[in-house]
Design an enzyme around this catalytic site. Structure first.
Site, PDB file in Angstrom:
ATOM      1  CG  ASP A 193      -3.043  -8.261  -0.146  1.00 52.63           C
ATOM      2  OD1 ASP A 193      -2.361  -8.706   0.789  1.00 52.63           O
ATOM      3  OD2 ASP A 193      -4.068  -7.550   0.024  1.00 52.63           O
TER       4      ASP A 193
ATOM      5  CG  HIS B  48      -6.832  -5.352   1.100  1.00 55.71           C
ATOM      6  ND1 HIS B  48      -6.265  -6.281   1.946  1.00 55.71           N
ATOM      7  CD2 HIS B  48      -8.062  -5.079   1.594  1.00 55.71           C
ATOM      8  CE1 HIS B  48      -7.122  -6.554   2.926  1.00 55.71           C
ATOM      9  NE2 HIS B  48      -8.220  -5.847   2.739  1.00 55.71           N
TER      10      HIS B  48
ATOM     11  CE1 TYR C 245      -2.576  -8.542   7.847  1.00 56.65           C
ATOM     12  CE2 TYR C 245      -4.201  -8.845   6.108  1.00 56.65           C
ATOM     13  CZ  TYR C 245      -3.082  -8.212   6.594  1.00 56.65           C
ATOM     14  OH  TYR C 245      -2.460  -7.262   5.844  1.00 56.65           O
TER      15      TYR C 245
ATOM     16  CG  HIS D 225      -1.994  -1.063   1.137  1.00 52.48           C
ATOM     17  ND1 HIS D 225      -2.855  -1.179   0.065  1.00 52.48           N
ATOM     18  CD2 HIS D 225      -2.309  -2.087   1.977  1.00 52.48           C
ATOM     19  CE1 HIS D 225      -3.671  -2.207   0.261  1.00 52.48           C
ATOM     20  NE2 HIS D 225      -3.349  -2.796   1.404  1.00 52.48           N
TER      21      HIS D 225
ATOM     22  CG  ASP E 174      -5.174 -10.268   2.253  1.00 51.50           C
ATOM     23  OD1 ASP E 174      -4.882 -10.600   1.090  1.00 51.50           O
ATOM     24  OD2 ASP E 174      -4.990  -9.110   2.685  1.00 51.50           O
TER      25      ASP E 174
HETATM   26  C1  SP5 Z   1      -1.237  -5.567   3.504  1.00 50.69           C
HETATM   27  C2  SP5 Z   1      -2.694  -5.582   3.732  1.00 50.69           C
HETATM   28  O1  SP5 Z   1      -3.347  -6.580   3.503  1.00 50.69           O
HETATM   29  N1  SP5 Z   1      -3.218  -4.488   4.262  1.00 50.69           N
HETATM   30  C3  SP5 Z   1      -4.598  -4.498   4.556  1.00 50.69           C
HETATM   31  C4  SP5 Z   1      -5.036  -3.193   5.021  1.00 50.69           C
HETATM   32  C5  SP5 Z   1      -6.519  -3.120   5.016  1.00 50.69           C
HETATM   33  N2  SP5 Z   1      -7.041  -3.017   6.305  1.00 50.69           N
HETATM   34  C6  SP5 Z   1      -8.370  -2.521   6.287  1.00 50.69           C
HETATM   35  C7  SP5 Z   1      -8.876  -2.522   7.671  1.00 50.69           C
HETATM   36  C8  SP5 Z   1     -10.267  -2.048   7.749  1.00 50.69           C
HETATM   37  C9  SP5 Z   1     -10.781  -2.179   9.126  1.00 50.69           C
HETATM   38  N3  SP5 Z   1     -10.643  -3.502   9.638  1.00 50.69           N
HETATM   39  C10 SP5 Z   1     -11.617  -3.793  10.618  1.00 50.69           C
HETATM   40  C11 SP5 Z   1     -11.302  -5.105  11.318  1.00 50.69           C
HETATM   41  C12 SP5 Z   1     -12.380  -6.086  11.086  1.00 50.69           C
HETATM   42  N4  SP5 Z   1     -11.904  -7.398  11.393  1.00 50.69           N
HETATM   43 ZN    ZN Z   2      -4.478  -7.312   1.954  1.00 52.90          ZN
END
Ligand code: SP5
Ligand code: ZN
Length: 370
Positions: free
Chosen positions: A206, A208, A335, A170, A296
């Site tokens: 990934d 994202h 994760y 990112h 993920d």
């Molecule tokens: C490297 C990577 O995969 N980064 C991911 C970043 C995205 N995170 C978004 C988080 C949004 C809020 N998460 C709430 C937790 C719900 N389990």
């Molecule tokens: Zn990710």
């Protein structure tokens, strides 16, 4: 043939984000050192040799990041501590609070704020990506692992896997976020580009969007960037970008590709998207490949709604291996501590199968024509 080497940096353990702040709430961190431990344990069991990350020169990081971002990351914790913020008001991690939003500044150039507590907003684009005492050492260690993996491939390994933590995809040239501090994949791609010439392909699986590499290489076709991810238009991080219409600009026009998937998508659509990215990248005749390997997208991951299986990851990475390119793999997200190891193992098995198939096909055609 020995299994793909795993490049390891012991420094990655020094990063403990402590938490992630989401909608103003301090929640337990998901990007923890146990992720890397789980991956290493599984890969060692599967016979992957472990190689220690080698120290690398700073200029390898400057190839993709502004000096100002590197200086900030290197000094942020020290300055935060020196300012007394851990005692008053009691914040034990570096967090942003005020941002040089384009709507605030218009065409004015953002200055570097005098106040330590205001400086973070110059470099952070979200509130979730905390900096603590060992964050810089760990992020630099992860980048050194990616560079070491690139060097192994340049020295003749067919593929190398960097167990990068914290992840990187990112991070842009000038800003960090998304649990990432340095863009390990982009740094590896720049290293390959410097040694081999272009184009280099960087494909991101990934869950994202790989917004960092997209941004860093948006104006060039020297590094061709592609990403498959859950549709930001359906409400997913990074929200503001990652759409299919982002195709690169100037000399890089046509050299970026985003394939977006609906929440809930499983192996079928995910594999079709990976195959599409692989075919598209092949058209540029790249000299080497970087895979931003987040796992993920797997079903059950707490951070993504995709439902890919281990078999799907294996098959997708097989398609990437079938490109037959020297391949550097960098770890991104994933994760679920119970499955992250087996998922990475399956991905590397697939990559190895694909590379072997491509090598066999090359040998076959050499026999036929030689
Ligand atoms: C490297 C990577 O995969 N980064 C991911 C970043 C995205 N995170 C978004 C988080 C949004 C809020 N998460 C709430 C937790 C719900 N389990
Ligand atoms: Zn990710």
């Amino acid at each position: 043939m020995t299994a793909i080497p795993l490049v390891w940096s012991e420094a990655q353990r020094l990063h403990d984000p402590g938490a992630e702040i989401w909608v103003g709430v301090r929640a337990p961190a998901v990007e923890v050192a146990a992720r890397a431990d789980a991956i290493r344990a599984e890969l060692e069991l599967a016979g992957h040799p472990v190689v220690a990350a080698a120290q690398q020169p700073d200029r390898a990081l400057e190839a993709v990041h502004d000096r100002a971002l590197l200086d900030f990351l290197a000094s942020a914790w020290r300055e935060w501590e020196a300012s007394g913020l851990p005692q008053d008001p009691g914040q034990d991690r570096v967090v942003p609070y005020f941002f040089p939003h384009p709507g605030l500044l218009g065409t004015l150039t953002p200055v570097l704020p005098a106040a330590t507590w205001a400086r973070t907003g110059h470099f952070a684009f979200d509130t979730m990506t905390l900096i603590g005492p060992g964050t810089w050492e760990a992020a630099r260690g992860a980048a050194h692992a990616a560079l070491t993996a690139a060097d192994l491939v340049l020295a003749g390994e067919r593929a190398a896997y960097a167990c990068c933590r914290p992840p990187g995809h990112h991070v842009t040239r000038s800003a960090y976020g998304g649990c990432c501090y340095l863009n390990n994949g982009a740094i590896a791609a720049a290293q390959l580009l410097a040694a081999l010439g272009g184009p280099i392909a960087l494909l991101d699986v990934d869950a994202h969007h790989g917004n960092g590499a997209q941004g860093i290489f948006y104006d060039t076709a020297d590094v061709v960037t592609g990403s498959v991810h859950v549709d930001p238009g359906a409400g997913w991080f990074p929200h503001f970008l990652g759409f299919a219409g982002e195709e690169g600009a100037a000399a890089g026009a046509g050299a970026n590709r985003n394939v977006v998937l609906a929440p809930g998508a499983g192996d079928g659509p995910w594999l079709a998207a990976v195959g599409e990215l692989a075919r598209w990248a092949r058209g540029f005749e790249p000299r080497a490949l970087v895979i931003a390997l987040g796992v993920d997208a797997a079903a059950g991951d707490p951070e993504s709604p995709l439902r890919v299986t281990a078999g799907g990851l294996r098959a997708g990475c097989r398609e990437l291996g079938a490109l037959g390119l020297p391949s550097v793999v960098v770890q991104e997200g994933g994760y679920d501590l119970a499955t992250i190891g087996p998922l990475v193992r399956a991905a590397l098995e697939g990559l190895d199968d694909g590379l072997a198939a491509a090598a066999a096909a090359t040998r076959g055609s050499e026999l036929a024509h030689g």
